[in-house]
Design a protein around this motif. Structure first.
Motif, PDB file in Angstrom:
ATOM      1  N   ASP A  66       0.841  -1.188   0.000  1.00  0.00           N
ATOM      2  CA  ASP A  66       0.000   0.000   0.000  1.00  0.00           C
ATOM      3  C   ASP A  66       0.884   1.249   0.000  1.00  0.00           C
ATOM      4  N   ASP A  67       0.258   2.424   0.070  1.00  0.00           N
ATOM      5  CA  ASP A  67       1.011   3.678  -0.002  1.00  0.00           C
ATOM      6  C   ASP A  67       1.895   3.923   1.220  1.00  0.00           C
ATOM      7  N   GLN A  68       1.705   3.139   2.292  1.00  0.00           N
ATOM      8  CA  GLN A  68       2.552   3.259   3.483  1.00  0.00           C
ATOM      9  C   GLN A  68       3.627   2.165   3.513  1.00  0.00           C
ATOM     10  N   LYS A  69       3.835   1.502   2.382  1.00  0.00           N
ATOM     11  CA  LYS A  69       4.828   0.435   2.228  1.00  0.00           C
ATOM     12  C   LYS A  69       4.541  -0.777   3.113  1.00  0.00           C
ATOM     13  N   ARG A  70       3.255  -1.002   3.407  1.00  0.00           N
ATOM     14  CA  ARG A  70       2.840  -2.198   4.134  1.00  0.00           C
ATOM     15  C   ARG A  70       2.373  -3.221   3.099  1.00  0.00           C
ATOM     16  N   MET A  71       2.620  -4.488   3.367  1.00  0.00           N
ATOM     17  CA  MET A  71       2.224  -5.514   2.419  1.00  0.00           C
ATOM     18  C   MET A  71       0.703  -5.500   2.231  1.00  0.00           C
ATOM     19  N   ALA A  72       0.271  -5.499   0.975  1.00  0.00           N
ATOM     20  CA  ALA A  72      -1.153  -5.529   0.654  1.00  0.00           C
ATOM     21  C   ALA A  72      -1.583  -6.913   0.184  1.00  0.00           C
ATOM     22  N   THR A  73      -0.746  -7.560  -0.622  1.00  0.00           N
ATOM     23  CA  THR A  73      -1.038  -8.930  -1.055  1.00  0.00           C
ATOM     24  C   THR A  73       0.250  -9.738  -1.153  1.00  0.00           C
ATOM     25  N   LYS A  74       0.092 -11.024  -0.934  1.00  0.00           N
ATOM     26  CA  LYS A  74       1.163 -11.999  -1.154  1.00  0.00           C
ATOM     27  C   LYS A  74       0.521 -13.121  -1.947  1.00  0.00           C
ATOM     28  N   GLU A  75       1.046 -13.351  -3.137  1.00  0.00           N
ATOM     29  CA  GLU A  75       0.499 -14.391  -3.997  1.00  0.00           C
ATOM     30  C   GLU A  75       1.591 -15.429  -4.252  1.00  0.00           C
ATOM     31  N   ALA A  76       1.253 -16.698  -4.044  1.00  0.00           N
ATOM     32  CA  ALA A  76       2.219 -17.783  -4.205  1.00  0.00           C
ATOM     33  C   ALA A  76       1.876 -18.615  -5.429  1.00  0.00           C
ATOM     34  N   PHE A  77       2.936 -19.102  -6.072  1.00  0.00           N
ATOM     35  CA  PHE A  77       2.798 -19.933  -7.260  1.00  0.00           C
ATOM     36  C   PHE A  77       3.690 -21.156  -7.108  1.00  0.00           C
ATOM     37  N   LYS A  78       3.240 -22.290  -7.650  1.00  0.00           N
ATOM     38  CA  LYS A  78       4.046 -23.512  -7.701  1.00  0.00           C
ATOM     39  C   LYS A  78       4.453 -23.743  -9.154  1.00  0.00           C
ATOM     40  N   TRP A  79       5.640 -24.303  -9.332  1.00  0.00           N
ATOM     41  CA  TRP A  79       6.116 -24.574 -10.680  1.00  0.00           C
ATOM     42  C   TRP A  79       5.546 -25.893 -11.186  1.00  0.00           C
ATOM     43  N   ASP A  80       5.009 -25.862 -12.408  1.00  0.00           N
ATOM     44  CA  ASP A  80       4.523 -27.074 -13.060  1.00  0.00           C
ATOM     45  C   ASP A  80       5.506 -27.419 -14.174  1.00  0.00           C
ATOM     46  N   ALA A  81       6.320 -28.427 -13.938  1.00  0.00           N
ATOM     47  CA  ALA A  81       7.365 -28.796 -14.897  1.00  0.00           C
ATOM     48  C   ALA A  81       6.786 -29.336 -16.197  1.00  0.00           C
ATOM     49  N   SER A  82       5.584 -29.923 -16.147  1.00  0.00           N
ATOM     50  CA  SER A  82       5.007 -30.490 -17.375  1.00  0.00           C
ATOM     51  C   SER A  82       4.571 -29.407 -18.355  1.00  0.00           C
ATOM     52  N   THR A  83       4.199 -28.223 -17.850  1.00  0.00           N
ATOM     53  CA  THR A  83       3.787 -27.124 -18.731  1.00  0.00           C
ATOM     54  C   THR A  83       4.805 -25.983 -18.750  1.00  0.00           C
ATOM     55  N   ASP A  84       5.836 -26.089 -17.916  1.00  0.00           N
ATOM     56  CA  ASP A  84       6.837 -25.018 -17.783  1.00  0.00           C
ATOM     57  C   ASP A  84       6.178 -23.679 -17.460  1.00  0.00           C
ATOM     58  N   LYS A  85       5.245 -23.716 -16.492  1.00  0.00           N
ATOM     59  CA  LYS A  85       4.528 -22.491 -16.102  1.00  0.00           C
ATOM     60  C   LYS A  85       4.369 -22.428 -14.592  1.00  0.00           C
ATOM     61  N   TRP A  86       4.276 -21.199 -14.095  1.00  0.00           N
ATOM     62  CA  TRP A  86       3.916 -20.989 -12.697  1.00  0.00           C
ATOM     63  C   TRP A  86       2.410 -21.107 -12.573  1.00  0.00           C
ATOM     64  N   LEU A  87       1.952 -21.941 -11.634  1.00  0.00           N
ATOM     65  CA  LEU A  87       0.515 -22.117 -11.407  1.00  0.00           C
ATOM     66  C   LEU A  87       0.136 -21.467 -10.078  1.00  0.00           C
ATOM     67  N   PRO A  88      -0.978 -20.748 -10.036  1.00  0.00           N
ATOM     68  CA  PRO A  88      -1.404 -20.125  -8.775  1.00  0.00           C
ATOM     69  C   PRO A  88      -1.584 -21.158  -7.680  1.00  0.00           C
ATOM     70  N   TYR A  89      -1.190 -20.797  -6.455  1.00  0.00           N
ATOM     71  CA  TYR A  89      -1.273 -21.715  -5.324  1.00  0.00           C
ATOM     72  C   TYR A  89      -2.138 -21.135  -4.215  1.00  0.00           C
ATOM     73  N   PHE A  90      -1.759 -19.967  -3.670  1.00  0.00           N
ATOM     74  CA  PHE A  90      -2.590 -19.300  -2.675  1.00  0.00           C
ATOM     75  C   PHE A  90      -2.343 -17.799  -2.722  1.00  0.00           C
ATOM     76  N   LYS A  91      -3.232 -17.073  -2.053  1.00  0.00           N
ATOM     77  CA  LYS A  91      -3.117 -15.619  -1.996  1.00  0.00           C
ATOM     78  C   LYS A  91      -3.542 -15.154  -0.605  1.00  0.00           C
ATOM     79  N   ILE A  92      -2.811 -14.171  -0.082  1.00  0.00           N
ATOM     80  CA  ILE A  92      -3.168 -13.545   1.190  1.00  0.00           C
ATOM     81  C   ILE A  92      -3.340 -12.055   0.943  1.00  0.00           C
ATOM     82  N   ASP A  93      -4.509 -11.530   1.308  1.00  0.00           N
ATOM     83  CA  ASP A  93      -4.777 -10.091   1.238  1.00  0.00           C
ATOM     84  C   ASP A  93      -4.690  -9.523   2.642  1.00  0.00           C
ATOM     85  N   TYR A  94      -3.980  -8.405   2.786  1.00  0.00           N
ATOM     86  CA  TYR A  94      -3.782  -7.746   4.073  1.00  0.00           C
ATOM     87  C   TYR A  94      -4.572  -6.444   4.089  1.00  0.00           C
ATOM     88  N   THR A  95      -5.322  -6.219   5.184  1.00  0.00           N
ATOM     89  CA  THR A  95      -6.061  -4.983   5.370  1.00  0.00           C
ATOM     90  C   THR A  95      -5.681  -4.418   6.729  1.00  0.00           C
TER      91      THR A  95
END
Length: 171
Positions: A66-95
């Protein structure tokens, strides 16, 4: 004399155990390499590689602030070697509010293509020193349902100055 020998043996066993534990932790840390992307002094992305003879993609985290340099979101991805892509895993929203921090956690639901699986909310009440003094956890089931078994509160007369102090204060 027997007490002294017994005491020395106990100390020796404790030191050996601590040394082995420390070596194990260091070995685990050496199996991963982290690459951080920063903008100014904020980490906006972190990629973790697994070291197993070669480097392999493992996890990726993207962060927004956010504008006060506090974390607003953290999004995690896992690697899928069969498609060579990052796949969404989880997300945390901070308020943030004046005396609370709210975290909303959700797992990626591939069939819905949205973060709507295993949704949980944690609310941390803060004291005047911005230290957590109470915690409530909720699960989403068409409405927020309080999980009373995981709630805790602390009577903090002196604010904790570090994580270790905070953890021992809650016992």
């Amino acid at each position: 004399m027997k007490t002294t020998v017994l005491f020395r043996m106990i100390v020796l066993v404790a030191m050996v155990f601590a040394g082995i534990s420390n070596a194990t932790v260091k070995a685990q840390n050496n199996n991963f390499i982290t690459n951080e992307e920063t903008v100014g002094d904020l980490v906006v992305s972190k990629v973790i590689y697994r070291l197993d003879g070669s480097l392999y993609h493992h996890m990726k985290y993207d962060f927004t602030y956010d504008d006060q340099k506090r974390m607003a979101t953290k999004e995690a991805f896992k690697w899928d070697a069969s498609t060579d892509k990052w796949l969404p895993y989880f997300k945390i929203d901070y308020t943030y509010s004046s005396n609370e921090i709210t975290l909303v956690y959700a797992r990626w639901n591939d069939s819905h293509r949205a973060y709507d699986a295993s949704v949980e909310k944690s609310v941390y009440e803060l004291n005047d020193a911005n230290m957590p003094v109470a915690y409530m956890n909720y699960k989403w089931n068409d409405k927020w349902i309080e999980e009373s078994s995981v709630n805790w509160a602390m009577n903090v007369t002196t604010p904790a100055t570090n994580e270790a102090t905070l953890l021992t204060a809650s016992r």
